[in-house]
Design an enzyme around this catalytic site. Structure first.
Site, PDB file in Angstrom:
ATOM      1  N   SER B  47       6.120  14.994 -28.149  1.00  0.00           N
ATOM      2  CA  SER B  47       6.280  15.588 -29.456  1.00  0.00           C
ATOM      3  C   SER B  47       5.115  15.785 -30.125  1.00  0.00           C
ATOM      4  O   SER B  47       4.866  16.183 -31.225  1.00  0.00           O
ATOM      5  CB  SER B  47       7.672  15.478 -30.178  1.00  0.00           C
ATOM      6  OG  SER B  47       8.699  15.706 -29.249  1.00  0.00           O
ATOM      7  N   ILE B  49       4.731  13.395 -32.391  1.00  0.00           N
ATOM      8  CA  ILE B  49       4.956  12.809 -33.930  1.00  0.00           C
ATOM      9  C   ILE B  49       4.731  11.350 -34.102  1.00  0.00           C
ATOM     10  O   ILE B  49       5.084  10.581 -33.086  1.00  0.00           O
ATOM     11  CB  ILE B  49       6.644  13.156 -34.063  1.00  0.00           C
ATOM     12  CG1 ILE B  49       6.916  14.524 -33.873  1.00  0.00           C
ATOM     13  CG2 ILE B  49       7.080  12.504 -35.589  1.00  0.00           C
ATOM     14  CD1 ILE B  49       8.338  14.942 -33.937  1.00  0.00           C
ATOM     15  N   HIS B  51       6.430   8.894 -36.034  1.00  0.00           N
ATOM     16  CA  HIS B  51       7.759   8.765 -36.669  1.00  0.00           C
ATOM     17  C   HIS B  51       7.443   7.707 -37.692  1.00  0.00           C
ATOM     18  O   HIS B  51       6.878   6.899 -37.538  1.00  0.00           O
ATOM     19  CB  HIS B  51       8.696   8.269 -35.666  1.00  0.00           C
ATOM     20  CG  HIS B  51       9.005   9.309 -34.743  1.00  0.00           C
ATOM     21  ND1 HIS B  51       9.788  10.550 -35.235  1.00  0.00           N
ATOM     22  CD2 HIS B  51       8.981   9.494 -33.306  1.00  0.00           C
ATOM     23  CE1 HIS B  51       9.841  11.360 -34.012  1.00  0.00           C
ATOM     24  NE2 HIS B  51       9.753  10.670 -32.814  1.00  0.00           N
ATOM     25  N   VAL B 174      -1.028   1.025  -7.918  1.00  0.00           N
ATOM     26  CA  VAL B 174      -0.819  -0.582  -7.624  1.00  0.00           C
ATOM     27  C   VAL B 174       0.589  -0.350  -6.539  1.00  0.00           C
ATOM     28  O   VAL B 174       1.464   0.206  -6.988  1.00  0.00           O
ATOM     29  CB  VAL B 174      -0.457  -1.151  -8.756  1.00  0.00           C
ATOM     30  CG1 VAL B 174       0.257  -2.629  -8.421  1.00  0.00           C
ATOM     31  CG2 VAL B 174      -1.656  -1.348  -9.760  1.00  0.00           C
ATOM     32  N   ILE B 344       9.351   2.046 -22.612  1.00  0.00           N
ATOM     33  CA  ILE B 344       8.772   2.508 -23.849  1.00  0.00           C
ATOM     34  C   ILE B 344       9.359   3.952 -23.940  1.00  0.00           C
ATOM     35  O   ILE B 344       8.399   4.867 -23.683  1.00  0.00           O
ATOM     36  CB  ILE B 344       7.382   2.146 -23.807  1.00  0.00           C
ATOM     37  CG1 ILE B 344       6.943   0.887 -23.493  1.00  0.00           C
ATOM     38  CG2 ILE B 344       6.777   2.574 -25.273  1.00  0.00           C
ATOM     39  CD1 ILE B 344       7.602  -0.190 -24.436  1.00  0.00           C
ATOM     40  N   SER B 346      10.853   6.837 -26.338  1.00  0.00           N
ATOM     41  CA  SER B 346      10.451   7.367 -27.882  1.00  0.00           C
ATOM     42  C   SER B 346      10.798   6.130 -28.765  1.00  0.00           C
ATOM     43  O   SER B 346      12.097   5.545 -28.645  1.00  0.00           O
ATOM     44  CB  SER B 346      11.107   8.658 -28.343  1.00  0.00           C
ATOM     45  OG  SER B 346      10.707   9.192 -29.535  1.00  0.00           O
ATOM     46  N   CYS B 409     -13.227  29.915 -24.096  1.00  0.00           N
ATOM     47  CA  CYS B 409     -11.868  30.239 -24.050  1.00  0.00           C
ATOM     48  C   CYS B 409     -11.526  31.240 -25.232  1.00  0.00           C
ATOM     49  O   CYS B 409     -12.110  30.547 -26.221  1.00  0.00           O
ATOM     50  CB  CYS B 409     -10.949  29.054 -24.250  1.00  0.00           C
ATOM     51  SG  CYS B 409      -9.400  29.067 -24.963  1.00  0.00           S
ATOM     52  N   CYS B 411      -8.665  32.499 -26.696  1.00  0.00           N
ATOM     53  CA  CYS B 411      -7.630  32.300 -27.627  1.00  0.00           C
ATOM     54  C   CYS B 411      -7.689  31.016 -28.619  1.00  0.00           C
ATOM     55  O   CYS B 411      -7.422  31.116 -29.663  1.00  0.00           O
ATOM     56  CB  CYS B 411      -6.319  32.058 -26.715  1.00  0.00           C
ATOM     57  SG  CYS B 411      -5.783  33.254 -25.569  1.00  0.00           S
ATOM     58  N   CYS B 449     -10.229  32.348 -19.059  1.00  0.00           N
ATOM     59  CA  CYS B 449     -11.129  31.325 -19.159  1.00  0.00           C
ATOM     60  C   CYS B 449     -11.283  30.382 -17.826  1.00  0.00           C
ATOM     61  O   CYS B 449     -12.224  29.932 -17.529  1.00  0.00           O
ATOM     62  CB  CYS B 449     -11.063  30.221 -20.068  1.00  0.00           C
ATOM     63  SG  CYS B 449      -9.406  29.570 -20.456  1.00  0.00           S
TER      64      CYS B 449
END
Ligand code: FAD
Ligand code: FAD
Lengths: 327, 485
Positions: B47, B49, B51, B174, B344, B346, B409, B411, B449
């Site tokens: 996301s 974010i 936090h 690995v 690990i 969120s 591009c 857009c 594109c």
């Protein structure tokens, strides 16, 4: 001071070219066409199949041939200036345009403005096809450009989603390039394209055509591996126990076009949220005076012949608007 | 053979944050990554974010590292030229009976040291979040919540680490780790790492930050006491036109296993809605579902009723690498020299800088001499993006370099120059270009594109166009070339 021009036309496809020629015929003597591509002709350049011009020229032409006729006419009118590789990136309600070219940043003000920016294709995301996001998913127009302009083959075992004209034409195109077209999948009861394309592009090549079906899942992590397909009822609800799989390496998405009107929206023109077209009474007109829209950005047309004739009217309207301003 | 001091396995946000931190010291450090480019694992699909630290248990490691990471991230973003925006978050409630939960969240957050939080009422919400449902009665406001582009952070950290001497080896999965003792001594020796391409690396220390595969790596080293259970999150990106649909990040009250379905602001401007939270088994299953879409839409409409499925321009799924409730960050005494940085989930993106400091502290504890380099380049030249600069500046840079006026591009307004620059800085694939520049990430999804980018990539990396991939071997775009140029 910002340079001022009488009439600026954004887009050098069939719509922009027809509008320019007609505005000139109706008395406008200072016309600038801005086209972001390296050549005029718009989407027609990649439509190398025949089927253009039947109404307008009473002849069957390919897309590039159709475009060429207009380009030839334009070349004979020095008063129409064509600026290629000119990308319009900003538009204000006062019709001030910003456009970028390799090496230059430009700003001009148009007394009258015609937007002829064409369409973009709807994407897989807009119709929410679930599954993974591997390589091998192309909009039909992108696949067409790859094959017809760049000489690149993007798939060998192809499933086509949607049976609009572009999808149908690409089905045949892939077969002609030696690829296997595994299926055309259409959620509606019948094809969305012209009957002639269903016959000439799909039936004639024995391509399996599934109406009232949809893709329920795309599989494959790196490259597309297969799709799951299900039957749907008339309310587009999945019919239980009808799922089957088709192995393929590519999926072409041909589920419709959306007029490209982000620039006029930026300028404050009222836009219909569902169709992305300007809301106003009268052909080619918008809620901003002197700002006209024509061709596929005005509405999605089936055939280019009607684009040309309607766009001529846009050129005429712009000329009349400019004349009124002079009085 | 060269003996490294530290080898980091995995170039996600955690591995690259550690690499950048270690690059301050006189150490021979390398990063091994199985994918063709960094940031192709969990760190690309989240996301974005940063936090503030709310919604974490006050005794959790992840809570502590989140609060610390939020503080550290600002400095790192500034040094590396990553845009960090402190937009603030609101945890919204609709029912009087939920207010006690809000108060409890506030207390927990305060215990963790989350700064400046307050509970705001209807009046405040009406003024500051006008599109929010009228049914929302109060919210916990945490102003220190921020947003940034997670992949740009990874790319900029790894680039800076490389500039400070860290070596990065991509496409090196690995597959074997051999610990070895120095003969006749009790002291630890070095590890030999073998990768899928049969390359061998020797190192004194290993930091395992292999995300979803951290349990597999740990097992290779002989530690088999945790399992990564992926938890899928589907997210849906909205059109940039909706950029101002909210002013803050909007959260519902947290669910049992996640923070719930959010309305997210992203650094690119496009709002995003999601993520779902669904335990799954397949570590490669990044598919999105109809059910996920339904769930997300119905959840967010409760907060912002005007959101429509028609606004969606893109979607993706990410897998949270969860190993139980908390992060696992520790030196494995049974395998001296082996450090796990696993589980690990969120808020791993937020915590990454704090995790990096913790990894350094562990190395120090193990007796590694962390001697500062005389010269450490702490900054890097900020990447230029046309879409985030005023036109007056655009005009200037086009004059300096004509390629900035060559739009590729449509857009997202990305120029040929930005694409070439991304390639120079390490982009090898279409996705790598997309993550760095945003080309192909807009509403037309690359229809316009892709051809041009393929050609620029082929030309600038001197590879045939048929070898250009979306995201590494097996994801080639063009299957055959028919004509010669
Ligand atoms: C695959 C396909 C098959 C078709 N087959 C047929 C057929 O068989 N028969 C038939 O009659 N019709 C067919 N059509 C339809 C026909 O091609 C279109 O109706 C017609 O090309 C639309 O013309 P236009 O000028 O409005 O748009 P376009 O041709 O799309 O032109 C728009 C132009 O505007 C330029 N532009 C856009 N934005 C900017 C900007 N910001 N700055 C500068 N320039 C810009 C674009 O580069 C482009 O050149 C087909 C269309 C497609 C896509
Ligand atoms: C949907 C979703 C939303 C989230 N939102 C947020 C948020 O808003 N804020 C936040 O703070 N956190 C968020 N997170 C969590 C955050 O994304 C993760 O915690 C973080 O990205 C984990 O980073 P990592 O470096 O540990 O993992 P990864 O990015 O997966 O990195 C691990 C790397 O190791 C490589 N690797 C694996 N096996 C091997 C091997 N054998 N050899 C070599 N290399 C190998 C992988 O290819 C990968 O590149 C979210 C997660 C998800 C799924």
């Amino acid at each position: 001071m910002i340079k001022q021009r009488e009439l600026v036309i954004v887009g050098g496809g069939p719509a922009g070219m027809a509008a320019a020629l007609s505005a000139y015929k109706n008395g406008v003597k200072d016309i600038l066409i801005l086209e972001r591509d390296e050549y005029l002709g718009g989407i027609l350049n990649q439509c190398i199949h025949p089927g253009f011009g039947i109404d307008y020229f009473k002849e069957i032409l390919t897309g590039p041939e159709y475009a060429r006729r207009f380009i030839n006419k334009l070349e004979q009118v020095p008063r129409i200036e064509v600026s290629l590789r000119s990308f319009v990136v900003d538009l204000t309600k006062d019709k001030v345009l910003t456009f970028l070219k390799p090496g230059s940043f430009n700003r001009i003000k148009a007394k009258a403005l015609i937007m002829a920016t064409g369409c973009r294709e709807k994407t897989r995301e807009m119709v929410h096809i679930p599954g993974t996001r591997p390589a091998g998913i192309f909009s039909a127009g992108l696949a067409q450009k790859m094959i017809n302009i760049e000489g690149l083959i993007p798939g060998k075992k192809v499933v086509i989603v949607g049976s609009g004209d572009i999808g149908l034409i690409m089905a045949r195109r892939f077969v002609l390039e030696g690829a296997q077209v595994k299926a055309v999948i259409e959620i509606q009861k019948q094809s969305q394209g012209l009957l002639r394309n269903v016959v000439q592009c799909v039936q004639d090549y024995n391509i399996p055509f599934f109406c009232q079906h949809k893709i329920s899942k795309i599989h494959g992590n790196s490259r597309v591996e297969k799709v799951s397909v299900v039957k749907v009822d008339k309310n587009f609800k999945t019919v239980a126990n009808t799922e089957f799989e088709i192995e393929c390496d590519s999926i072409l998405i041909s589920v419709g076009l959306i007029p490209e009107n982000e620039l006029i929206e930026m300028a404050g023109v009222k836009i219909d949220k569902n169709t992305n077209t300007p809301v106003y009474k009268g052909l080619n007109k918008t809620s901003i005076k002197g700002l006209f829209v024509c061709g596929n950005s005005y509405k999605v047309y089936d055939i280019v012949d009607s684009v040309s004739s309607d766009s001529e009217k846009a050129g005429q309207s712009a000329a009349e608007y400019l004349k009124r301003g002079k009085k | 053979m060269k003996i490294y001091d530290v080898i980091i396995i995995g170039a996600g946000v955690v591995g690259t944050a550690i690499a950048r931190e270690l690059s301050r010291y006189e150490l021979k450090t390398a990063v091994l990554e199985k994918e063709i480019e960094p940031a192709f694992g969990v760190s690309k699909s989240n996301s974005g974010i940063i936090h503030p630290g709310t919604q974490n248990h006050c005794n959790s490691l992840k809570g502590r590292l989140c609060v610390e990471g939020n503080k550290l991230m600002r400095g790192i973003a500034h040094e590396l030229g990553v845009d960090f925006k402190e937009v603030g978050e609101l945890i919204v409630v609709f029912n009087k009976k939920d207010i006690p939960r809000l108060i409890k969240l506030k207390e927990e957050a305060e215990k963790l040291g989350v700064p400046k939080i307050q509970i705001v009422g209807r009046g405040w919400l009406k003024e500051h979040e006008p599109n929010l449902s009228k049914k929302a009665i109060a919210a916990l406001y945490a102003p220190t919540a921020g947003i940034l582009s997670p992949y740009r952070l990874v790319y900029d950290m790894i680039e800076n680490a490389q500039n400070n001497g860290v070596e990065v080896y991509a496409q090196q999965e690995v597959i074997q780790i051999k610990p070895s003792k120095i003969r006749g001594s009790k002291k630890q020796g070095y590890f030999e790492i073998i990768t899928s391409s049969k390359r061998k690396f020797k190192t004194k220390y290993i930091i395992n930050s292999a995300g979803l595969f951290a349990d597999d790596i740990s097992k290779l080293a002989g530690i088999d006491d945790f399992k990564i259970k992926p938890r899928k999150g589907e997210e849906f990106i909205l059109d940039k036109k909706k950029e101002h649909i909210t002013n803050h990040l909007l959260f519902p009250l947290p669910a049992k296993k996640s923070k719930g379905v959010l309305i997210i602001k992203t650094s690119a401007g496009n709002p995003m809605i999601g993520p779902t939270a669904c335990d799954c088994v397949d570590k490669y299953d990044l598919s999105t579902t109809d059910a996920g879409l339904k769930k997300v839409l119905s959840s967010v409409k409760r907060m912002i009723p005007s959101i429509s499925h028609k606004d969606i321009i893109a979607y993706f799924a990410g897998l949270r690498p969860a190993a139980g409730e908390d992060f696992i960050i520790r030196h494995e005494d049974k395998v001296p020299g082996f450090i796990n940085v696993a589980g690990i989930q969120s808020p791993g993106l937020t915590a990454a800088p704090a995790i990096a400091l913790m990894a350094c502290a562990i190395l120090r504890q193990q007796g590694v001499n962390l001697k500062k380099k005389k010269i450490f380049h702490k900054t890097r030249e900020k990447t230029t993006h046309l879409f985030e600069m005023p036109f007056s500046h655009t005009e200037k840079i086009i004059k300096e370099d004509p390629d900035y006026g060559d739009i590729v591009c449509r857009c997202e307004m990305v120029s040929a120059k930005e694409i070439k620059e991304a390639i120079k800085r390490g982009a090898k694939t279409l996705d790598g270009i997309k993550f760095r520049t945003r080309a192909q990430a807009g509403r037309c999804h690359g229809s316009f594109c892709t051809c041009r980018i393929l050609k620029i990539l082929a030309e600038n990396s001197k590879r045939p166009i048929t070898q250009i991939t979306k995201k590494g071997a097996g994801s080639e775009i063009v299957l055959e070339k028919r004509c010669n140029d």
